[in-house]
Design a protein around this motif. Structure first.
Motif, mmCIF file in Angstrom:
data_model
loop_
_atom_site.group_PDB
_atom_site.id
_atom_site.type_symbol
_atom_site.label_atom_id
_atom_site.label_comp_id
_atom_site.label_asym_id
_atom_site.label_seq_id
_atom_site.Cartn_x
_atom_site.Cartn_y
_atom_site.Cartn_z
ATOM 1 N N ILE A 22 0.873 -1.171 0.000
ATOM 2 C CA ILE A 22 0.000 0.000 0.000
ATOM 3 C C ILE A 22 0.908 1.218 0.000
ATOM 4 O O ILE A 22 1.692 1.418 0.935
ATOM 5 N N LEU A 23 0.794 2.027 -1.035
ATOM 6 C CA LEU A 23 1.704 3.162 -1.210
ATOM 7 C C LEU A 23 0.984 4.486 -1.028
ATOM 8 O O LEU A 23 -0.152 4.661 -1.496
ATOM 9 N N ASN A 24 1.652 5.405 -0.390
ATOM 10 C CA ASN A 24 1.196 6.790 -0.283
ATOM 11 C C ASN A 24 1.940 7.597 -1.344
ATOM 12 O O ASN A 24 3.161 7.724 -1.285
ATOM 13 N N PRO A 25 1.240 8.167 -2.342
ATOM 14 C CA PRO A 25 1.944 8.896 -3.404
ATOM 15 C C PRO A 25 2.778 10.066 -2.890
ATOM 16 O O PRO A 25 3.724 10.485 -3.552
ATOM 17 N N ALA A 26 2.422 10.564 -1.698
ATOM 18 C CA ALA A 26 3.142 11.712 -1.161
ATOM 19 C C ALA A 26 4.365 11.311 -0.348
ATOM 20 O O ALA A 26 5.067 12.179 0.181
ATOM 21 N N SER A 27 4.639 10.021 -0.241
ATOM 22 C CA SER A 27 5.755 9.567 0.587
ATOM 23 C C SER A 27 6.508 8.446 -0.116
ATOM 24 O O SER A 27 5.898 7.603 -0.774
#
Length: 437
Positions: free
Chosen positions: A359-364
């Motif tokens: 699960i990826l956070n585009p801002a991090s």
């Protein structure tokens, strides 16, 4: 049959015949020279002075072209005489009353003189001669707008933009400003054509009116055959404006509730891979891309319950890396807790360490959560779950994450990864929020 003969034996008769011949030649020469001069002076490709054109119009007073050219030159001059320009334009109209272009020139002069009533009359006369001329409608629309006649101006803008879609953008800019940002005014100018409505939706988004933009988009006829790339451009504009929830809802309306979902719009889309992934419109569906280490594709006959599943087939290259070959963008509530569940199967998988669902956070750059690595071998479907908390965006709004497949080697070299893995029946459910909500 009647015949006659001319007796040229007398000196007088010969003189008369010669004079007639010279007269005819002189007349032809005059016509040729006159035509050359008029064409030269009236041509926009030839640089001539205002004085020369005015002199030509005086010497050839019946030439509508010369009077029209003289009026245009007077209009463009730094010290142009508008009265003289109007006189030349009026003469051009009188000499050639069925040429609507000369009435355009006259209207321009009259508008420059601030005689908007006369300018409107000239443009309406031009429209009477050429009712389907887009330029005539466009000129009249702008004149009416400057005269404060908004309602008739909207009629003319609508006709012009319908005939030439490239005019719709400038028309919307003008009407939006002059009408004090009236949505009904720009909607009327736009008309009912699907592509024009999409242009209006984009325009409203640029005016920072995303809710109105979404409403306009939703009212577009679903049978309109809009090109996917045009719809995709609008979706991308919504995303660029940080309107993820609006974009997701509009996107979901295009394709229905998705397969295998109890709720009308599942958090993760097409989790069973039973629906075809729309080309050029993958904003919220699975985005499958080719890579050097593996091939990702939806294949029939591989499904756990349905007919299809996602298969990742590895190329057998050493130091296998998976990054963006498989991913889906998901819109979530900020700070809420979620559980992702899915089923995975391995077929002759040989790897020093299997890939993971992350699960990826585009801002991090750091992943929010990740599964255990898929173990080598051949084995049937197993349920896997991953818990995570949705990020809270610094600028507010909804949270956005990517569900993706990753493999990052631990060392600069590891052994090749071979075989394949299949995924099916992804579901994503909210587990709770802060404060027990």
């Amino acid at each position: 049959m009647i015949s006659f003969a001319v007796d040229l034996k007398g000196a007088g008769a010969r003189l008369i015949f010669l004079a007639a011949g010279f007269g005819a030649c002189a007349a032809l020469l005059y016509v040729a020279v006159s035509t050359f001069l008029v064409n030269t002076l009236a041509s926009e490709r030839v640089a001539v002075s205002a004085e020369a054109v005015a002199a030509g119009a005086h010497y050839f007073p019946t030439s509508a072209r010369l009077h029209a050219r003289a009026a245009e030159i007077e209009m463009r001059g730094l010290s142009g005489d508008l009265a003289r320009a109007e006189s030349h334009a009026s003469l051009a109209v009188n000499r050639s009353p069925y040429n609507f272009n000369y009435r355009f020139i006259l209207a321009s002069v009259q508008e420059a003189k601030r005689d908007l009533v006369a300018a409107e009359a000239s443009l309406r006369a031009a429209l009477a001669l050429a009712p389907n001329n887009t330029d005539a409608h466009w000129r009249l629309a702008n004149l009416l707008l400057r005269a404060g006649k908004l309602s008739p101006a909207l009629d003319e803008f609508r006709v012009a933009a319908s005939a030439d879609p490239s005019l719709l953008g400038p028309a919307l800019d003008l009407v939006w400003g002059v009408s004090n940002r009236r949505l009904d005014a720009v909607e009327f100018v736009t008309g009912d054509a699907a592509k024009a409505r999409l242009t209006l939706a984009q325009f409203m988004l640029r005016q920072s009116r995303p809710t109105e933009a979404a409403q306009i988009f939703k009212r577009i006829d679903p049978q309109s055959q809009l090109a996917p790339r045009d719809i995709s451009a609008f979706m991308n504009s919504l995303l660029a404006a940080n309107e993820y929830r609006l974009a997701r809802n509009l996107w979901a309306d295009l394709f229905g509730p998705g397969d295998g979902a109890a709720e009308p719009s599942p958090l993760i889309w097409n989790g069973g891979f039973e629906s075809d992934i729309p080309k050029d419109l993958t904003q919220f569906d699975w985005d499958l891309r080719p890579g050097p280490y593996a091939r990702a594709g939806v294949e029939a006959g591989d499904g756990r319950n349905g007919s299809r599943a996602l298969r990742i087939t590895f190329a057998g290259r050493d130091t296998t890396v998976l990054e963006n070959e498989v991913r889906q963008q998901v819109v979530l509530a900020p700070g809420a807790r979620y559980r992702l569940e899915y089923f995975v199967r391995a077929d002759d998988l040989v790897t020093p360490e299997g890939p993971r669902v992350v699960i990826l956070n585009p801002a991090s750059p750091e992943a929010l959560a990740w599964s255990d690595p898929i173990v080598p071998g051949t084995w049937d479907w197993k349920r896997v779950s991953v818990d995570f908390t949705a990020p809270i965006p610094a600028r507010g709004g909804d949270a956005v994450v990517y569900v993706s497949l990753r493999r990052k080697p631990r060392f600069s070299y590891d052994n090749p990864t071979r075989g394949s893995v299949c995924f099916d029946d992804f579901t994503l459910r909210e587990q709770g929020r802060e404060g027990g909500k």
